[in-house]
Scaffold this active site. Structure first.
Site, PDB file in Angstrom:
ATOM      1  N   ASN A   1       9.624  19.831  35.283  1.00 40.29           N
ATOM      2  CA  ASN A   1       9.731  20.934  34.324  1.00 40.29           C
ATOM      3  C   ASN A   1       9.566  20.376  32.901  1.00 40.29           C
ATOM      4  O   ASN A   1      10.432  19.682  32.380  1.00 40.29           O
ATOM      5  CB  ASN A   1      11.099  21.609  34.509  1.00 40.29           C
TER       6      ASN A   1
ATOM      7  N   LYS B   1      20.182  23.991  20.109  1.00 34.39           N
ATOM      8  CA  LYS B   1      20.350  23.978  21.578  1.00 34.39           C
ATOM      9  C   LYS B   1      20.703  22.567  22.048  1.00 34.39           C
ATOM     10  O   LYS B   1      21.530  22.388  22.951  1.00 34.39           O
ATOM     11  CB  LYS B   1      19.076  24.485  22.268  1.00 34.39           C
TER      12      LYS B   1
ATOM     13  N   ASP C   1      19.798  19.467  38.133  1.00 38.92           N
ATOM     14  CA  ASP C   1      19.549  20.809  38.634  1.00 38.92           C
ATOM     15  C   ASP C   1      20.361  21.740  37.745  1.00 38.92           C
ATOM     16  O   ASP C   1      21.511  21.437  37.400  1.00 38.92           O
ATOM     17  CB  ASP C   1      19.977  20.947  40.094  1.00 38.92           C
ATOM     18  N   SER C   2      19.754  22.842  37.372  1.00 37.75           N
ATOM     19  CA  SER C   2      20.428  23.704  36.405  1.00 37.75           C
ATOM     20  C   SER C   2      20.129  25.162  36.690  1.00 37.75           C
ATOM     21  O   SER C   2      19.220  25.487  37.452  1.00 37.75           O
ATOM     22  CB  SER C   2      19.993  23.323  34.983  1.00 37.75           C
TER      23      SER C   2
ATOM     24  N   HIS D   1      24.203  23.221  28.069  1.00 38.07           N
ATOM     25  CA  HIS D   1      24.666  22.644  29.331  1.00 38.07           C
ATOM     26  C   HIS D   1      23.971  21.322  29.601  1.00 38.07           C
ATOM     27  O   HIS D   1      24.587  20.344  30.002  1.00 38.07           O
ATOM     28  CB  HIS D   1      24.377  23.657  30.451  1.00 38.07           C
ATOM     29  N   ARG D   2      22.660  21.275  29.334  1.00 41.07           N
ATOM     30  CA  ARG D   2      21.882  20.052  29.589  1.00 41.07           C
ATOM     31  C   ARG D   2      22.330  18.943  28.648  1.00 41.07           C
ATOM     32  O   ARG D   2      22.506  17.795  29.052  1.00 41.07           O
ATOM     33  CB  ARG D   2      20.389  20.379  29.396  1.00 41.07           C
TER      34      ARG D   2
ATOM     35  N   THR E   1      12.107  15.168  37.213  1.00 41.45           N
ATOM     36  CA  THR E   1      11.850  16.602  37.056  1.00 41.45           C
ATOM     37  C   THR E   1      10.387  16.807  36.698  1.00 41.45           C
ATOM     38  O   THR E   1       9.780  15.964  36.045  1.00 41.45           O
ATOM     39  CB  THR E   1      12.749  17.233  35.979  1.00 41.45           C
TER      40      THR E   1
ATOM     41  N   ASP F   1      16.442  31.950  28.199  1.00 40.76           N
ATOM     42  CA  ASP F   1      16.959  31.727  26.837  1.00 40.76           C
ATOM     43  C   ASP F   1      16.886  32.931  25.887  1.00 40.76           C
ATOM     44  O   ASP F   1      17.833  33.159  25.125  1.00 40.76           O
ATOM     45  CB  ASP F   1      16.275  30.511  26.193  1.00 40.76           C
TER      46      ASP F   1
ATOM     47  N   LYS G   1       9.648  21.705  30.013  1.00 36.18           N
ATOM     48  CA  LYS G   1      10.623  22.150  29.011  1.00 36.18           C
ATOM     49  C   LYS G   1      11.902  21.334  29.127  1.00 36.18           C
ATOM     50  O   LYS G   1      12.500  20.942  28.116  1.00 36.18           O
ATOM     51  CB  LYS G   1      10.930  23.637  29.176  1.00 36.18           C
TER      52      LYS G   1
HETATM   53  P1  ITT Z   1      12.769  20.519  38.525  1.00 36.18           P
HETATM   54  O1  ITT Z   1      13.368  20.927  39.852  1.00 36.18           O
HETATM   55  O2  ITT Z   1      11.461  19.814  38.644  1.00 36.18           O
HETATM   56  O3  ITT Z   1      13.740  19.789  37.672  1.00 36.18           O
HETATM   57  P2  ITT Z   1      12.883  23.375  38.033  1.00 36.18           P
HETATM   58  O4  ITT Z   1      12.349  24.243  36.957  1.00 36.18           O
HETATM   59  O5  ITT Z   1      12.570  23.726  39.456  1.00 36.18           O
HETATM   60  O6  ITT Z   1      12.434  21.875  37.710  1.00 36.18           O
HETATM   61  P3  ITT Z   1      15.688  23.916  38.582  1.00 36.18           P
HETATM   62  O7  ITT Z   1      15.452  24.041  40.043  1.00 36.18           O
HETATM   63  O8  ITT Z   1      16.855  23.110  38.099  1.00 36.18           O
HETATM   64  O9  ITT Z   1      14.433  23.285  37.839  1.00 36.18           O
HETATM   65  O10 ITT Z   1      15.779  25.400  37.994  1.00 36.18           O
HETATM   66  C1  ITT Z   1      16.043  25.584  36.646  1.00 36.18           C
HETATM   67  C2  ITT Z   1      15.940  27.079  36.329  1.00 36.18           C
HETATM   68  O11 ITT Z   1      17.174  27.508  35.750  1.00 36.18           O
HETATM   69  C3  ITT Z   1      14.867  27.338  35.282  1.00 36.18           C
HETATM   70  O12 ITT Z   1      13.639  27.694  35.908  1.00 36.18           O
HETATM   71  C4  ITT Z   1      15.457  28.489  34.489  1.00 36.18           C
HETATM   72  O13 ITT Z   1      15.185  29.685  35.143  1.00 36.18           O
HETATM   73  C5  ITT Z   1      16.957  28.225  34.569  1.00 36.18           C
HETATM   74  N1  ITT Z   1      17.409  27.365  33.451  1.00 36.18           N
HETATM   75  C6  ITT Z   1      17.985  26.143  33.547  1.00 36.18           C
HETATM   76  N2  ITT Z   1      18.234  25.636  32.336  1.00 36.18           N
HETATM   77  C7  ITT Z   1      17.803  26.535  31.453  1.00 36.18           C
HETATM   78  C8  ITT Z   1      17.748  26.568  30.057  1.00 36.18           C
HETATM   79  O14 ITT Z   1      18.172  25.545  29.313  1.00 36.18           O
HETATM   80  N3  ITT Z   1      17.236  27.636  29.472  1.00 36.18           N
HETATM   81  C9  ITT Z   1      16.778  28.672  30.199  1.00 36.18           C
HETATM   82  N4  ITT Z   1      16.757  28.727  31.527  1.00 36.18           N
HETATM   83  C10 ITT Z   1      17.268  27.654  32.165  1.00 36.18           C
END
Ligand code: ITT
Length: 200
Positions: free
Chosen positions: A10, A177, A70-71, A182-183, A8, A157, A12
């Site tokens: 991301n 958290k 993926d979330s 979920h994570r 990932t 969040d 955060k």
């Molecule tokens: P990677 O694909 O590199 O992992 P990404 O940010 O593109 O990073 P995703 O495609 O999985 O990741 O999208 C995740 C989005 O879902 C994220 O940008 C938030 O908008 C939302 N999200 C997921 N988990 C969250 C959390 O714990 N808190 C708040 N928003 C969350």
């Protein structure tokens, strides 16, 4: 010590995942530390398809065990939006402010009693050949509020209320958290596979 790549970009997410695995005797790096690994396109229409694409793409390019996830946020009253499009809900990838503004404008038309929502995280572990070795899913149920509260976490969040705590994930400390999210649940479920394959 075996190496596990977090597939990932991301920051955060990375800061939430690392503490959940920090006690294991493995070396954890994230994909931004491997500049030769190309970005993986997320074209799937399910969390599983996108998590698999990320884990397989990174593990094959890095020739290393990889954990990706993926979330997203699912709001049943909005036809399960933003769902797999959570990161790009308003158009630009990762624009939390715009995504939240779009969520707010849509939820305004939903009666308060129907503002239930849940976060989903699907995690996938791949071996260095890009073969999927384990899959897990975690969910966290809550409600959407229309006034943002708190500055912890990321994404949706500040608008995601945990009813049992009467607080949003924006207000709750990261350690809370890390126990409820979920994570955290998805990583907890996939830990035994990580231990089986990577811990001597
Ligand atoms: P990677 O694909 O590199 O992992 P990404 O940010 O593109 O990073 P995703 O495609 O999985 O990741 O999208 C995740 C989005 O879902 C994220 O940008 C938030 O908008 C939302 N999200 C997921 N988990 C969250 C959390 O714990 N808190 C708040 N928003 C969350």
């Amino acid at each position: 010590m075996l190496r596990l790549v977090l597939g990932t970009r991301n920051k955060k997410k990375i800061s939430e995942i690392i503490p959940l695995l920090a006690d294991l005797p493995i070396e954890i790096v994230d994909v931004s530390q491997l500049p030769h690994v190309p970005e993986v396109e997320e074209t799937g229409r399910t969390f599983l398809a996108n998590a698999s694409a990320k884990a397989q793409g990174v593990s094959k390019a890095a020739h290393t065990w990889t954990l990706a996830e993926d979330s997203g946020l699912v709001v049943p009253a909005l036809g399960n939006e933003p769902g797999v499009d959570s990161a790009i809900y308003a158009g630009k990838h990762g624009d939390d402010a715009a995504n939240n503004a779009k969520l707010l404008s849509k939820i305004a038309h939903v009666p308060e009693t129907e503002r239930g929502a849940y976060y989903v995280c699907v995690a996938v572990l791949c071996n260095p050949s890009g073969e999927i070795q384990a899959v897990s899913e975690g969910r966290c149920h809550g409600r959407i509020v229309t006034t943002p509260l708190g500055s912890h976490g990321f994404g949706y969040d500040p608008f995601f209320l945990i009813p049992e705590y009467h607080k949003t994930f924006g207000e709750l400390a990261p350690v809370v958290k890390a126990a409820l999210s979920h994570r955290a649940k998805a990583i907890h479920h996939i830990r035994s596979a990580i231990c089986k394959y990577l811990v001597p």
